[in-house]
Design an enzyme around this catalytic site. Structure first.
Site, PDB file in Angstrom:
ATOM      1  N   THR A 117      70.833 -30.146  68.702  1.00 26.15           N
ATOM      2  CA  THR A 117      71.451 -29.047  69.455  1.00 26.15           C
ATOM      3  C   THR A 117      70.951 -29.012  70.903  1.00 26.15           C
ATOM      4  OG1 THR A 117      71.520 -27.790  67.415  1.00 26.15           O
ATOM      5  CG2 THR A 117      71.786 -26.544  69.434  1.00 26.15           C
ATOM      6  N   VAL A 118      69.631 -29.037  71.083  1.00 29.60           N
ATOM      7  CA  VAL A 118      69.085 -28.887  72.442  1.00 29.60           C
ATOM      8  C   VAL A 118      69.237 -30.186  73.236  1.00 29.60           C
ATOM      9  CG1 VAL A 118      67.076 -28.249  73.825  1.00 29.60           C
ATOM     10  CG2 VAL A 118      67.447 -27.149  71.608  1.00 29.60           C
ATOM     11  N   LYS A 124      56.064 -18.286  68.853  1.00 26.60           N
ATOM     12  CA  LYS A 124      56.378 -17.930  70.241  1.00 26.60           C
ATOM     13  C   LYS A 124      55.455 -16.825  70.738  1.00 26.60           C
ATOM     14  CE  LYS A 124      61.232 -19.102  69.530  1.00 26.60           C
ATOM     15  NZ  LYS A 124      62.502 -18.553  69.091  1.00 26.60           N
TER      16      LYS A 124
HETATM   17  N1  HSE Z   1      65.710 -20.858  65.991  1.00 26.87           N
HETATM   18  C1  HSE Z   1      65.269 -20.290  67.222  1.00 26.87           C
HETATM   19  C2  HSE Z   1      65.791 -18.876  67.320  1.00 26.87           C
HETATM   20  C3  HSE Z   1      65.808 -21.123  68.354  1.00 26.87           C
HETATM   21  O1  HSE Z   1      66.647 -18.515  66.526  1.00 26.87           O
HETATM   22  O2  HSE Z   1      65.338 -18.116  68.155  1.00 26.87           O
HETATM   23  C4  HSE Z   1      64.957 -21.235  69.540  1.00 26.87           C
HETATM   24  O3  HSE Z   1      63.611 -21.204  69.354  1.00 26.87           O
END
Ligand code: HSE
Length: 424
Positions: free
Chosen positions: A14-15, A204
């Site tokens: 995807t990225v 994150k």
């Molecule tokens: N799977 C992650 C989300 C994508 O849904 O935020 C990016 O980190």
């Protein structure tokens, strides 16, 4: 003469595909704005026989074709997951290349090894895309807001779980349908477990907190609760009480400790996080100079994440000798802190006399006071139902003890659910 950067891309999912598309679309614009000329040399994929956005001669299944190519300046890692991504990143540095990665899992769990490899080889690492997709939040923290003491940041860090909860709330569909919709939009990780169990947001949050507080933390100290056990009835109840449910993440400095947590939350409908819907992310930062500041944007998806990758590539090209974003000089204890909170509680009960009385007596014995109580039989043939209760603020340990006692009483047909309530 523009500065030329020759790129290798590890991963064309995807990225990676979004990055190729964005470079093709905006290469001229980027060159005009930054004086950096980007050229894609080669991409690494797992299987060669899928349609790709690059010609076949630029695609390989052999990672050494990238590491050993002396003309490649910078490798982009967008494979995801921990292995072999970690080994590839370290090998990229050891082969003399800068690295840009979108991989929060590998940074949260193997950050030390990766940063050591970068510094040993005097190479740069960019990881803006690892947190909140297209929102340039890491650069804001480490540069734009550098003059602030920040004591708290919180927000929504996972687009998939936010999409799932928004869809369950607004479309009244079950969890599995909402997750399938998120996957079909290309939002979820290859294994969506990490999105829905809170671990992706926890990765994150740890990166955000380490940058904000310039400290090292133990990933195991983050309190993580997922969204898998939420049911349509929880959204109905939230709505009737003036709330929406959102997947929140919080990092808070508490005197000499940090409290890091990821969990779903009842959010008042007039709170800024209530307006953050679908795959959008938001981070709210409290700084001593700026007060409260809200960052809001697409936190997942092909082009938003590629936008953050591109910004790192250009930044490294323009400032090849800049100091690393993360340079922790101390370790702060990140043990969970005992907090008090209002809670929404749901008890899946058998339909027997005295259930509500038993639950409220047990809560009362722990000093927990009720503000709202709703009981509903949801499936009369099997005599099962739910008791939903909202409580005044209470210490989390007391809530946990009361829930364990109620569960041990044998009155419940499934685990009780507890969701914290965010105050305005
Ligand atoms: N799977 C992650 C989300 C994508 O849904 O935020 C990016 O980190």
């Amino acid at each position: 003469m523009p500065r030329k950067v020759r790129l290798g891309i590890m991963g064309l999912g995807t990225v990676g595909s979004g990055l190729v598309e964005l470079i093709k679309k905006n290469a001229r614009l980027i060159e005009n704005k930054s004086d950096v000329k980007l050229e894609i040399v080669r991409a690494l994929v797992l299987h060669k026989n899928k349609p790709r956005p690059l010609p076949p001669e630029q695609v390989t299944t052999n990672p050494n074709d990238l590491f050993e190519d002396k003309t490649i300046d910078l490798l982009v890692e967008v494979i995801g997951g921990i292995h072999p991504a970690k080994e590839y990143i370290v090998q990229a540095f050891d082969s003399g290349k800068d690295v840009v990665t979108a991989n929060k899992a590998v940074l949260a769990t193997h950050g030390d090894e990766i940063f050591n490899a970068a510094s040993r080889n005097q190479k740069q690492i960019g990881f803006e895309a690892s947190v909140c997709g297209g929102i340039p939040i890491l650069r804001a923290i480490s540069s734009g807001l550098i003059g602030n003491r920040v004591d708290e940041l919180y927000g929504i860090l996972n687009g998939t779980s936010n999409f799932v909860l928004t869809t369950m709330q607004e479309e009244r569909v079950p969890f599995s349908d909402a997750l399938a919709m998120a996957q079909s939009k290309g939002l979820a990780e290859a294994d969506p477990t990490l999105d829905v169990n809170g671990m992706d947001a926890a990765h994150k949050l740890m990166i955000l907190a380490e940058l904000t507080f310039q400290t090292k933390m133990r990933f195991d100290d983050v309190i993580v609760e997922g969204i898998e056990n939420l049911q349509p009835i929880d959204f109905e109840t939230a709505e009737s009480l003036g709330y929406v449910i959102r997947p929140t993440a919080v990092a808070r400095r508490m005197e000499d400790r940090l409290d890091l947590r990821v969990h779903p939350c009842f959010v008042p409908k007039n709170h800024p996080l209530a307006t953050v819907r679908n795959e959008f992310n938001a981070v709210i930062i409290r700084g001593d100079a700026i007060g409260e500041m809200v960052f809001h944007g697409k936190g997942a998806g092909s082009l938003p994440t590629a936008s953050a990758v591109l910004s790192d590539i250009v930044e490294i090209a323009r400032n090849p000798n800049s100091t690393p974003l993360w340079n922790p000089t101390r370790t702060i204890q990140s043990a969970p802190v005992e907090l008090a909170s209002r809670f929404y509680l749901r008890f899946p009960i058998y339909d027997r006399p005295g259930m509500i009385g038993m639950i409220s007596t047990c809560l009362g014995a722990h000093g927990i006071s009720i503000t709202d109580a709703i009981a509903r039989l949801t499936c009369t043939e099997t005599n099962q139902g739910n008791v939903m209760i909202v409580i005044h603020s209470a210490p989390e340990t007391e809530v946990r003890k009361a829930l364990a006692e109620i569960q041990e009483s044998g009155a419940l047909n499934a685990d009780p659910l507890s969701i914290r309530i965010l105050e305005n």
